[in-house]
Write an enzyme that holds these catalytic residues in place. Structure first.
Site, short mmCIF file in Angstrom:
data_model
loop_
_atom_site.label_atom_id
_atom_site.label_comp_id
_atom_site.label_asym_id
_atom_site.label_seq_id
_atom_site.Cartn_x
_atom_site.Cartn_y
_atom_site.Cartn_z
N LEU A 131 0.80 -1.22 0.00
CA LEU A 131 0.00 0.00 0.00
C LEU A 131 0.84 1.28 0.00
CD1 LEU A 131 -2.82 -1.19 2.41
CD2 LEU A 131 -2.77 -1.27 -0.08
N CYS A 132 2.13 1.15 -0.23
CA CYS A 132 2.99 2.33 -0.33
C CYS A 132 2.87 2.95 -1.73
CB CYS A 132 4.45 1.96 -0.07
SG CYS A 132 4.82 1.72 1.66
N HIS A 133 2.93 4.26 -1.78
CA HIS A 133 2.87 4.97 -3.06
C HIS A 133 4.25 4.96 -3.72
CE1 HIS A 133 -0.52 6.69 -0.82
NE2 HIS A 133 -1.07 6.90 -2.01
N MET B 23 8.54 4.87 5.39
CA MET B 23 8.69 3.48 4.97
C MET B 23 9.92 3.28 4.10
SD MET B 23 6.45 2.03 6.68
CE MET B 23 6.93 0.41 6.09
N GLU B 24 10.25 4.29 3.30
CA GLU B 24 11.45 4.21 2.46
C GLU B 24 12.71 4.19 3.33
OE1 GLU B 24 8.14 4.97 -0.05
OE2 GLU B 24 8.72 5.92 1.83
N ASP C 232 23.50 -11.40 4.62
CA ASP C 232 23.71 -12.24 3.45
C ASP C 232 25.20 -12.39 3.12
OD1 ASP C 232 22.96 -13.73 1.05
OD2 ASP C 232 23.58 -11.94 -0.04
#
Length: 159
Positions: free
Chosen positions: A75-77, A113-114, A128
């Site tokens: 739901l992020c733009h 969020m970014e 990793d």
């Protein structure tokens, strides 16, 4: 109590309509930590890791992840980021790496969020690259440190 913005009146998930919002300069900072054995951290710091420069790879991964957040989190733009910065610091006394990310834009929705995605993916990249020498590393305390701009104003996490 504040309502969830991504849930409609029927309880269904939806993408927030930001078309009527004013564009403002928005910035967010986030952090994450990767705890590891002293020997693993020394491999990174000394540049002796067989896979190459761990910090450079994690930095690029974090930047790429910030740009792809809209593709990873449903739901992020999609955003036109004007700045993504990822800094990595070895804290040898505590056997950990601290990652701090900064994202910025002039737009209609925030970049929290970014910033969180950038820090998280940088941490995952360290894991990793180092899992061949240590599998029990711990990624922890991913959090938003600060955000500015937008309707909700300024937020700063407590230390």
């Amino acid at each position: 109590m504040t309502q969830f913005t991504h849930i409609n009146a029927s309880g269904e998930a939806n993408m927030v309509d930001v078309s009527a919002k004013a564009e403002t300069v928005r910035e967010a900072r986030a952090e994450a930590f990767v705890h590891m054995a002293p020997e693993t951290l020394q491999l990174i710091v000394s540049g002796q890791h067989h896979k190459g420069d761990v910090f450079a790879t994690a930095r690029i991964a974090g930047i790429q992840a910030a740009k792809k957040t809209w593709d990873l989190i449903p739901l992020c733009h999609p955003l036109l980021l004007s700045k993504v910065e990822v800094q990595l610091e070895a804290i040898e006394a505590e056997n950990k790496v601290r990652i701090e990310s900064v994202c910025k834009l002039a737009g209609k929705t925030g970049v929290e969020m970014e910033a969180l995605t950038a820090a998280s993916v940088a941490a995952l990249t360290i894991y990793d690259m180092c899992k061949a020498v240590q599998k029990d590393m711990v990624i922890g305390q991913v959090r938003l440190l600060e955000k500015t701009g937008g309707k909700s104003g300024h937020f700063k996490a407590e230390s």
